[in-house]
Scaffold this active site. Structure first.
Site, PDB file in Angstrom:
ATOM      1  N   PRO A 192       0.840  -1.210   0.000  1.00  0.00           N
ATOM      2  CG  PRO A 192      -0.666  -1.505   1.760  1.00  0.00           C
ATOM      3  CD  PRO A 192       0.608  -2.036   1.187  1.00  0.00           C
ATOM      4  CD  GLU A 193       2.666   2.947  -4.568  1.00  0.00           C
ATOM      5  OE1 GLU A 193       2.794   4.132  -4.941  1.00  0.00           O
ATOM      6  OE2 GLU A 193       2.788   1.989  -5.355  1.00  0.00           O
TER       7      GLU A 193
END
Ligand SMILES: [Zn+2]
Length: 277
Positions: A2-3
């Site tokens: 996840p960014e």
């Protein structure tokens, strides 16, 4: 992994449900996610402690407690953070890494199938040194094109690699680096210090735009990422290049190329649209 947009989405979902709540009887099932803290110290610190603030820094969820400690969670590729208002079912209990009853009926759960995530417990001094090692937040109002350009001066690294370097800039990973470079029309392999002022200004604008649009769509779900309420994100339908190698460029129709030569990760680009000056 996840960014920034995915973690921001999780934080926005958790924030109203966790702020002001007290952890009752926290339990740790899989201690291998812990970094630089023992299970005993983690649980002793969190028990009966009140969550005062839920925020994001880079790709991490940060829970600040009344005691001044911060529990920092990097969810990793298969990590989910959720609050349930009812008892968990047996399938929901699988892969639970950390769980705590909250005051009231709710339960806070960190679940991680492959346990690629990380959990830190930081005191004030630990937090200051942690956050000082990470670059500026790209969506901060004061992070203008001048501040952005300054982060890329003097490095011959490929611009894509520099964008993903967390010490230079917080929160951008492989998906959004690919997308921002395409939108800005910049060759991902170009040395960062060879970008002119116009290219840097375009990249600054497109990094912020793509992150903002992805937050509005609640992030990109390619496989395991879920929001803080367990839903899929929607930005996978808006990607221009990431995961689209061999398909036509959405702008000019040229077949998109994928290479792993820049940083070992998949870089997908259009050689015609991203030639640069
Ligand atoms: Zn193109």
């Amino acid at each position: 992994m996840p960014e920034l947009p995915e973690v921001e989405t999780i934080v926005r979902d958790l924030e109203p449900r966790l702020t002001g709540r007290i952890l009752r009887a926290p339990r740790l099932f899989k201690p291998d996610v812990l970094r630089r803290v023992s299970p005993r110290r983690l649980l002793a610190t969190l028990a009966r402690n009140r969550i005062e603030q839920v925020t994001r820094r880079a790709k991490h969820v940060v829970l600040r407690f009344k005691s001044g400690h911060r529990m920092v969670v990097q969810p990793g590729m298969t990590g989910n953070l959720l609050v349930y208002d009812r008892p968990l079912t047996a399938p929901e209990r699988r892969y639970v890494v950390f769980l705590s009853k909250l005051d009231g009926k709710a339960t806070f759960v960190y679940r991680d199938v492959r346990r690629l995530g990380r959990v830190w417990l930081l005191d004030e001094a630990g937090w200051r040194s942690y956050t000082a090692r990470i670059g500026p937040e790209p969506l901060a109002p004061e992070f203008d094109a001048v501040a952005f350009a300054a982060r890329f001066r003097g490095t011959r690294q490929a611009v894509k690699k520099a964008l993903m370097d967390q010490q230079r800039l917080a929160g951008v990973g492989n998906i959004y680096a690919n997308e921002a470079l395409f939108r800005a029309g910049i060759d991902p392999s170009r040395p960062a210090n060879r970008l002119g002022p116009v290219a840097l200004a375009n990249l600054h604008r497109e990094v912020r735009a793509v992150l903002g649009e992805a937050i509005a769509a609640q992030g990109t779900t390619l496989r395991d990422y879920r929001t803080g309420t367990g839903r899929r994100g929607g930005f996978q339908f808006a990607l221009h290049v990431y995961g689209r190698g061999g398909q036509p460029c959405p702008r000019c129709g040229t077949i998109l190329q994928t290479t792993h030569l820049i940083d070992g990760r998949a870089t997908t680009f259009c050689w015609r649209c991203q030639r640069g000056p």
